[in-house]
Write a protein that holds these residues in place. Structure first.
Motif, PDB file in Angstrom:
ATOM      1  N   LYS A 185      -2.670 -11.064 -35.985  1.00  0.00           N
ATOM      2  CA  LYS A 185      -1.772 -10.888 -34.927  1.00  0.00           C
ATOM      3  C   LYS A 185      -1.323 -12.064 -34.238  1.00  0.00           C
ATOM      4  O   LYS A 185      -0.610 -11.937 -33.166  1.00  0.00           O
ATOM      5  CB  LYS A 185      -2.351  -9.750 -33.935  1.00  0.00           C
ATOM      6  N   SER A 186      -1.866 -13.268 -34.860  1.00  0.00           N
ATOM      7  CA  SER A 186      -1.270 -14.487 -34.119  1.00  0.00           C
ATOM      8  C   SER A 186      -0.159 -14.807 -34.521  1.00  0.00           C
ATOM      9  O   SER A 186       0.620 -14.308 -35.619  1.00  0.00           O
ATOM     10  CB  SER A 186      -2.085 -15.611 -34.732  1.00  0.00           C
ATOM     11  N   GLU A 187       0.838 -15.608 -33.925  1.00  0.00           N
ATOM     12  CA  GLU A 187       1.987 -16.001 -33.869  1.00  0.00           C
ATOM     13  C   GLU A 187       2.252 -16.533 -35.371  1.00  0.00           C
ATOM     14  O   GLU A 187       3.154 -16.098 -36.286  1.00  0.00           O
ATOM     15  CB  GLU A 187       2.581 -16.703 -32.809  1.00  0.00           C
ATOM     16  N   LYS A 188       1.550 -17.352 -35.669  1.00  0.00           N
ATOM     17  CA  LYS A 188       1.489 -18.245 -37.096  1.00  0.00           C
ATOM     18  C   LYS A 188       1.530 -17.323 -38.063  1.00  0.00           C
ATOM     19  O   LYS A 188       2.193 -17.419 -39.038  1.00  0.00           O
ATOM     20  CB  LYS A 188       0.351 -19.289 -36.988  1.00  0.00           C
ATOM     21  N   ARG A 232       4.349 -14.941 -38.449  1.00  0.00           N
ATOM     22  CA  ARG A 232       5.221 -15.662 -39.063  1.00  0.00           C
ATOM     23  C   ARG A 232       5.284 -16.019 -40.514  1.00  0.00           C
ATOM     24  O   ARG A 232       6.256 -15.609 -41.486  1.00  0.00           O
ATOM     25  CB  ARG A 232       5.857 -16.985 -38.297  1.00  0.00           C
ATOM     26  N   ASN A 276       6.116 -12.847 -42.815  1.00  0.00           N
ATOM     27  CA  ASN A 276       7.245 -12.377 -42.430  1.00  0.00           C
ATOM     28  C   ASN A 276       8.328 -12.494 -43.652  1.00  0.00           C
ATOM     29  O   ASN A 276       8.604 -13.580 -44.098  1.00  0.00           O
ATOM     30  CB  ASN A 276       7.925 -13.038 -41.363  1.00  0.00           C
ATOM     31  N   TYR A 282      12.319 -19.694 -36.170  1.00  0.00           N
ATOM     32  CA  TYR A 282      11.175 -20.250 -35.548  1.00  0.00           C
ATOM     33  C   TYR A 282      11.627 -20.160 -34.160  1.00  0.00           C
ATOM     34  O   TYR A 282      10.655 -20.201 -33.070  1.00  0.00           O
ATOM     35  CB  TYR A 282      10.997 -21.760 -35.821  1.00  0.00           C
ATOM     36  N   THR A 290       9.902 -24.243 -31.098  1.00  0.00           N
ATOM     37  CA  THR A 290       9.291 -24.587 -32.319  1.00  0.00           C
ATOM     38  C   THR A 290      10.034 -24.996 -33.417  1.00  0.00           C
ATOM     39  O   THR A 290       9.838 -25.960 -34.283  1.00  0.00           O
ATOM     40  CB  THR A 290       8.215 -23.330 -32.834  1.00  0.00           C
TER      41      THR A 290
END
Length: 345
Positions: A34-37, A40, A43, A259, A263
């Motif tokens: 569930k971390s943003e990195k 992404r 995705n 991004y 970022t």
């Protein structure tokens, strides 16, 4: 290639002729999903198929769960990373550190194949390795047989050991031995940066395909150059400045959208540096560009730089400073052609 082969870059490489592109490493630890990195990296919205997701870790069951999770989220191929030499990966016994533990390698590949590679909804599971842990402990042949017996669908071999990192020259004899020993497709990787080198590595190893990594940074048209050369034996003309500018603009717009503002401007800097390498005044430009904090300023600076390049000469072309050092002076060379065109400018 973590931090490089994100969705915008994969899409660009596919448009430029790459037949297949693998995602950045996705952690097998569910606590990080569930971390943003990680979200992404996982995705794949709108991505050109096939969608291949690379997973990394050292626990067989965690990797199996990660494989199922990524398949549920759109992965059509699962790739297991046992090739990354980075300290932060090897220090947790993942990546190429796994090559030291052949029984664990067997448990991992068996668990992942059992998780997603069998049954009516099976997806292929592939594996990326190096030739061994160090030059005294090359075990790529053993690992390859373990992988094949476990049901791995394709094996990619980088022609260095973990201890080599990216130093020295890749060797292809081990890849050739692996190809001769197994029936599954084998992909050769390492130091393939020119059409001629692609041809030579395929001939030397008997590999079914080649994988390009660092050589495509700032040079995504390398894929079409290789494809054209392998099909025709002829070198494509190098891209003109205006084409590089167009490619880069499209890449940056996609990158910023992916991004976001904060970022996006920071992660784009490395790509801009690679694109401008070999061009007049690039070092001064990159130093100034790295001080800009908005996507608008960055994009404006990039276009001003390329407009100035075009003003130098309408014959100015991209020049790569990573030409194949093994190409002989009397051998037809696409890089030699690039340099000739540069001198003509």
């Amino acid at each position: 290639m973590a931090g490089v082969t994100d969705r915008p870059f994969r899409q660009l490489c596919k448009r430029m002729g790459a037949g297949y592109a693998v995602s950045e490493m996705v952690a097998s630890n569910a606590q990080l999903w569930k971390s943003e990195k990680t979200m992404r990296r996982a995705n794949h919205a709108g991505e050109v198929e096939p969608i291949s997701v690379q997973i990394a870790g050292a626990d067989p069951q965690m990797l199996a769960v990660a494989a199922r999770h990524n398949v549920a989220n759109g992965a059509q191929i699962i790739d297991i990373n046992m090739g990354c030499p980075a300290k932060k990966v090897c220090n947790v016994a993942a990546g190429s550190a796994l090559l030291q533990n052949e029984p664990l390698v067997a448990r991992i590949v068996e668990a992942v194949v059992q998780a997603v590679g069998i049954g009516p909804d099976a997806v292929p599971v592939t594996l990326k390795i190096r030739t061994g842990w160090d030059r005294d402990n090359k075990n790529a042949l053993t690992i390859a047989r373990i992988a094949e017996n476990a049901g791995i669908s394709m094996l990619t071999v980088h022609g260095r050991t973990r201890a080599d990192l990216y130093k020295g020259e890749a060797e292809y004899e081990t890849i050739a031995a692996v190809k001769a020993a197994v029936a599954i497709p084998v992909v050769a990787n390492g130091d393939i940066g020119t059409p001629e080198k692609a041809r030579d590595v395929l001939a030397a190893t008997g590999a079914d395909a080649i994988m390009i990594g660092r050589a495509a940074q700032g040079r995504p048209w390398l894929f079409r150059e290789i494809e054209h050369f392998l099909l025709t034996g002829e070198c494509l003309l190098p891209p003109r400045i205006d084409e590089i500018q167009q490619v880069m603009n499209e890449h940056l717009e996609d990158h910023y959208a992916f991004y976001g503002e904060f970022t996006g401007v920071r992660t784009a800097r490395k790509h801009i540096g690679w694109y401008t390498r070999g061009l007049s005044g690039a070092s001064t430009f990159r130093h100034r560009m790295n001080t800009l904090d908005t996507t608008r300023e960055q994009l404006l600076a990039v276009n001003e730089f390329f407009d100035a390049q075009k003003a130098l000469s309408d014959r100015l072309v991209y020049v790569d400073d990573r030409a194949d050092p093994e190409a002989g002076a009397d051998e037809a060379s696409c890089d030699g052609q690039n340099n000739t065109d540069r001198l003509a400018a």
